[in-house]
Design an enzyme around this catalytic site. Structure first.
Site, PDB file in Angstrom:
ATOM      1  N   LEU A 136      20.852  88.153 -19.108  1.00  0.00           N
ATOM      2  CA  LEU A 136      19.772  86.948 -19.233  1.00  0.00           C
ATOM      3  C   LEU A 136      21.440  86.148 -19.039  1.00  0.00           C
ATOM      4  CD1 LEU A 136      17.838  88.414 -22.049  1.00  0.00           C
ATOM      5  CD2 LEU A 136      17.588  88.325 -19.125  1.00  0.00           C
ATOM      6  N   ASN A 158      24.909  97.112 -22.480  1.00  0.00           N
ATOM      7  CA  ASN A 158      26.456  96.583 -23.494  1.00  0.00           C
ATOM      8  C   ASN A 158      25.717  96.075 -24.529  1.00  0.00           C
ATOM      9  OD1 ASN A 158      25.236  94.502 -22.161  1.00  0.00           O
ATOM     10  ND2 ASN A 158      27.578  93.661 -22.114  1.00  0.00           N
ATOM     11  N   GLU A 159      24.512  95.712 -25.026  1.00  0.00           N
ATOM     12  CA  GLU A 159      24.177  94.856 -25.620  1.00  0.00           C
ATOM     13  C   GLU A 159      24.640  95.617 -27.124  1.00  0.00           C
ATOM     14  OE1 GLU A 159      21.732  95.501 -23.123  1.00  0.00           O
ATOM     15  OE2 GLU A 159      20.537  94.258 -22.325  1.00  0.00           O
ATOM     16  N   GLY A 201      20.442  92.890 -18.884  1.00  0.00           N
ATOM     17  CA  GLY A 201      19.595  91.749 -18.037  1.00  0.00           C
ATOM     18  C   GLY A 201      19.318  92.483 -16.524  1.00  0.00           C
TER      19      GLY A 201
HETATM   20  N1  CO8 Z   1      25.645  84.528 -19.007  1.00  0.00           N
HETATM   21  C1  CO8 Z   1      26.216  83.594 -18.892  1.00  0.00           C
HETATM   22  N2  CO8 Z   1      27.271  82.536 -18.446  1.00  0.00           N
HETATM   23  C2  CO8 Z   1      27.660  84.098 -18.106  1.00  0.00           C
HETATM   24  C3  CO8 Z   1      27.228  85.485 -18.033  1.00  0.00           C
HETATM   25  C4  CO8 Z   1      26.057  85.899 -18.941  1.00  0.00           C
HETATM   26  N3  CO8 Z   1      25.058  86.182 -18.925  1.00  0.00           N
HETATM   27  N4  CO8 Z   1      27.974  86.525 -17.655  1.00  0.00           N
HETATM   28  C5  CO8 Z   1      29.389  85.572 -17.452  1.00  0.00           C
HETATM   29  N5  CO8 Z   1      28.623  84.140 -16.912  1.00  0.00           N
HETATM   30  C6  CO8 Z   1      30.381  83.669 -17.469  1.00  0.00           C
HETATM   31  C7  CO8 Z   1      31.321  83.325 -17.528  1.00  0.00           C
HETATM   32  O1  CO8 Z   1      31.522  83.139 -19.137  1.00  0.00           O
HETATM   33  C8  CO8 Z   1      32.288  82.904 -16.821  1.00  0.00           C
HETATM   34  O2  CO8 Z   1      32.676  81.187 -17.099  1.00  0.00           O
HETATM   35  P1  CO8 Z   1      33.350  80.280 -16.359  1.00  0.00           P
HETATM   36  O3  CO8 Z   1      33.326  79.976 -15.155  1.00  0.00           O
HETATM   37  O4  CO8 Z   1      33.274  78.965 -17.406  1.00  0.00           O
HETATM   38  O5  CO8 Z   1      34.495  80.865 -17.631  1.00  0.00           O
HETATM   39  C9  CO8 Z   1      31.521  83.290 -15.533  1.00  0.00           C
HETATM   40  O6  CO8 Z   1      30.241  83.192 -16.137  1.00  0.00           O
HETATM   41  C10 CO8 Z   1      32.677  83.904 -14.628  1.00  0.00           C
HETATM   42  O7  CO8 Z   1      32.263  85.368 -15.827  1.00  0.00           O
HETATM   43  P2  CO8 Z   1      33.705  86.321 -15.288  1.00  0.00           P
HETATM   44  O8  CO8 Z   1      34.807  85.949 -15.228  1.00  0.00           O
HETATM   45  O9  CO8 Z   1      33.424  87.644 -16.159  1.00  0.00           O
HETATM   46  O10 CO8 Z   1      32.799  87.124 -13.342  1.00  0.00           O
HETATM   47  P3  CO8 Z   1      33.583  88.427 -13.369  1.00  0.00           P
HETATM   48  O11 CO8 Z   1      32.871  88.430 -11.657  1.00  0.00           O
HETATM   49  O12 CO8 Z   1      35.228  88.708 -13.924  1.00  0.00           O
HETATM   50  O13 CO8 Z   1      32.596  89.649 -14.018  1.00  0.00           O
HETATM   51  C11 CO8 Z   1      30.501  90.143 -15.158  1.00  0.00           C
HETATM   52  C12 CO8 Z   1      31.346  89.506 -14.175  1.00  0.00           C
HETATM   53  C13 CO8 Z   1      30.628  91.550 -15.015  1.00  0.00           C
HETATM   54  C14 CO8 Z   1      28.946  90.648 -14.853  1.00  0.00           C
HETATM   55  C15 CO8 Z   1      30.954  89.567 -16.169  1.00  0.00           C
HETATM   56  O14 CO8 Z   1      30.694  88.195 -16.094  1.00  0.00           O
HETATM   57  C16 CO8 Z   1      30.201  90.044 -17.339  1.00  0.00           C
HETATM   58  O15 CO8 Z   1      30.703  91.325 -18.355  1.00  0.00           O
HETATM   59  N6  CO8 Z   1      29.137  89.238 -18.485  1.00  0.00           N
HETATM   60  C17 CO8 Z   1      28.518  89.773 -19.238  1.00  0.00           C
HETATM   61  C18 CO8 Z   1      27.215  90.266 -18.773  1.00  0.00           C
HETATM   62  C19 CO8 Z   1      26.697  90.720 -20.312  1.00  0.00           C
HETATM   63  O16 CO8 Z   1      26.800  90.910 -21.466  1.00  0.00           O
HETATM   64  N7  CO8 Z   1      25.270  89.907 -19.655  1.00  0.00           N
HETATM   65  C20 CO8 Z   1      24.485  90.222 -21.250  1.00  0.00           C
HETATM   66  C21 CO8 Z   1      23.487  89.479 -21.117  1.00  0.00           C
HETATM   67  S1  CO8 Z   1      22.312  89.416 -22.488  1.00  0.00           S
HETATM   68  C22 CO8 Z   1      20.769  90.483 -22.195  1.00  0.00           C
HETATM   69  O17 CO8 Z   1      21.054  90.301 -20.528  1.00  0.00           O
HETATM   70  C23 CO8 Z   1      20.208  91.078 -22.272  1.00  0.00           C
HETATM   71  C24 CO8 Z   1      19.994  90.264 -23.746  1.00  0.00           C
HETATM   72  C25 CO8 Z   1      18.569  90.961 -24.471  1.00  0.00           C
HETATM   73  C26 CO8 Z   1      18.123  90.451 -25.368  1.00  0.00           C
HETATM   74  C27 CO8 Z   1      17.722  90.787 -26.215  1.00  0.00           C
HETATM   75  C28 CO8 Z   1      16.793  90.250 -27.905  1.00  0.00           C
HETATM   76  C29 CO8 Z   1      16.113  90.851 -29.072  1.00  0.00           C
END
Ligand code: CO8
Length: 260
Positions: free
Chosen positions: A66, A135-136, A111
């Site tokens: 997400l 990983n939430e 997500g």
């Molecule tokens: N949302 C928004 N921006 C993001 C996200 C995301 N999920 N993931 C990465 N970005 C952004 C980064 O901040 C970065 O931004 P910028 O260029 O401005 O610095 C850009 O995307 C590139 O990211 P990376 O440099 O980290 O890219 P990599 O290729 O090195 O890595 C990954 C890719 C492995 C996907 C890495 O970005 C990562 O681990 N991202 C986070 C993933 C994550 O934790 N997702 C969880 C989202 S929450 C969810 O899905 C469920 C929530 C359920 C809610 C329930 C509530 C009750």
């Protein structure tokens, strides 16, 4: 402004391939999810389309899950629209009549993992740098109950409990071990293998296969339908808390810093 592009091109008769393209990491934003749901709905209504392969156009990432920007610093209306789109994406894919295959050609946390779990079959690139899972809890968020249900039906209670409590991300071989993905193949063969697998699934008559699919999935679908509104309220009250916002802000900063 961010917008998703979904390219559909047929590689096998009656099969659509959706290349997710929402740079840089295919985060599931409100705009992307809206477009995604419309695209799936169109395919669903197209009687000639019997199968859907979902993959990514972005290098190294299937989907980052997400879009945290849609959960951070927005108003209640936005949170509501976003969560509705998340529920909708899940329902559309989970209830699809089509054969759905996730061609996971990169990392797929949270997500992203949820999206792949809706599919009938998951093929992942065998690259130890990639990971998949939920990983939430690592950043203080819990997953919704219907997500837990969907995970349990695939990897069982114990693996789901470990994943959800510890916020585990698995490398491809560990993901295969617990059944989170069905098959690993070299990176450059993910799409070709998905196509071959699709051909096998399409050899089964649609009608009988669909009955089996819906029989297996009905309890989980019914569960979300019965708690949909409560799930929405729970999400809104959680996401709009100051403490949640603060935590998300810190997590976003950490993601951005990681780069340098
Ligand atoms: N949302 C928004 N921006 C993001 C996200 C995301 N999920 N993931 C990465 N970005 C952004 C980064 O901040 C970065 O931004 P910028 O260029 O401005 O610095 C850009 O995307 C590139 O990211 P990376 O440099 O980290 O890219 P990599 O290729 O090195 O890595 C990954 C890719 C492995 C996907 C890495 O970005 C990562 O681990 N991202 C986070 C993933 C994550 O934790 N997702 C969880 C989202 S929450 C969810 O899905 C469920 C929530 C359920 C809610 C329930 C509530 C009750």
């Amino acid at each position: 402004a961010l917008r998703a592009t979904l390219k559909n091109k047929s590689i096998l008769s009656g099969v659509a391939v959706m290349h997710m393209q929402n740079p840089p990491v295919n985060s599931l934003s409100l705009g992307f999810l809206t477009e995604f749901c419309i695209a799936v709905e169109k395919l669903e209504m197209d009687k000639s389309c019997r199968g859907l392969i979902i993959t990514s156009s972005q290098p190294k990432v299937f989907s980052a899950g997400l879009d945290i920007m849609d959960m951070y610093g927005k108003n209640l209306e936005h949170y509501k629209a976003f969560w509705k789109a998340v529920q909708e994406m899940w329902l559309k894919l989970y209830t699809s009549n089509m054969v759905t295959i996730a061609a996971i050609n990169g990392s797929s946390p949270a997500g992203g993992c949820l999206m792949s779990l809706t599919c009938d079959y998951r093929i992942m690139a065998d690259n130890p740098r990639y990971s998949i899972g939920f990983n939430e809890t690592q950043f203080s968020i819990g997953v919704p109950v219907w997500c837990k249900e969907a995970m349990t039906t695939i990897v069982g209670h114990r693996n789901t409990e470990l994943t959800l409590q510890l916020g585990l991300l698995y490398n491809p071989s560990d993901a295969l071990k617990i059944g989170l993905v069905d098959q690993l193949v070299p990176e450059d063969q993910v799409l070709a293998t998905a196509t071959q697998t699709m051909a096998k699934w399409l050899a089964i008559p649609d009608h009988a296969r669909r009955i089996a699919k819906s029989m297996m999935r009905k309890p989980t679908i019914d569960k979300l339908m019965s708690i949909r509104e409560a799930d929405m309220q729970q999400y809104i009250s959680f996401i709009s808390k100051d403490s949640t916002q603060k935590m998300l802000g810190t997590y976003l900063e950490m993601l951005k810093k990681k780069k340098g």
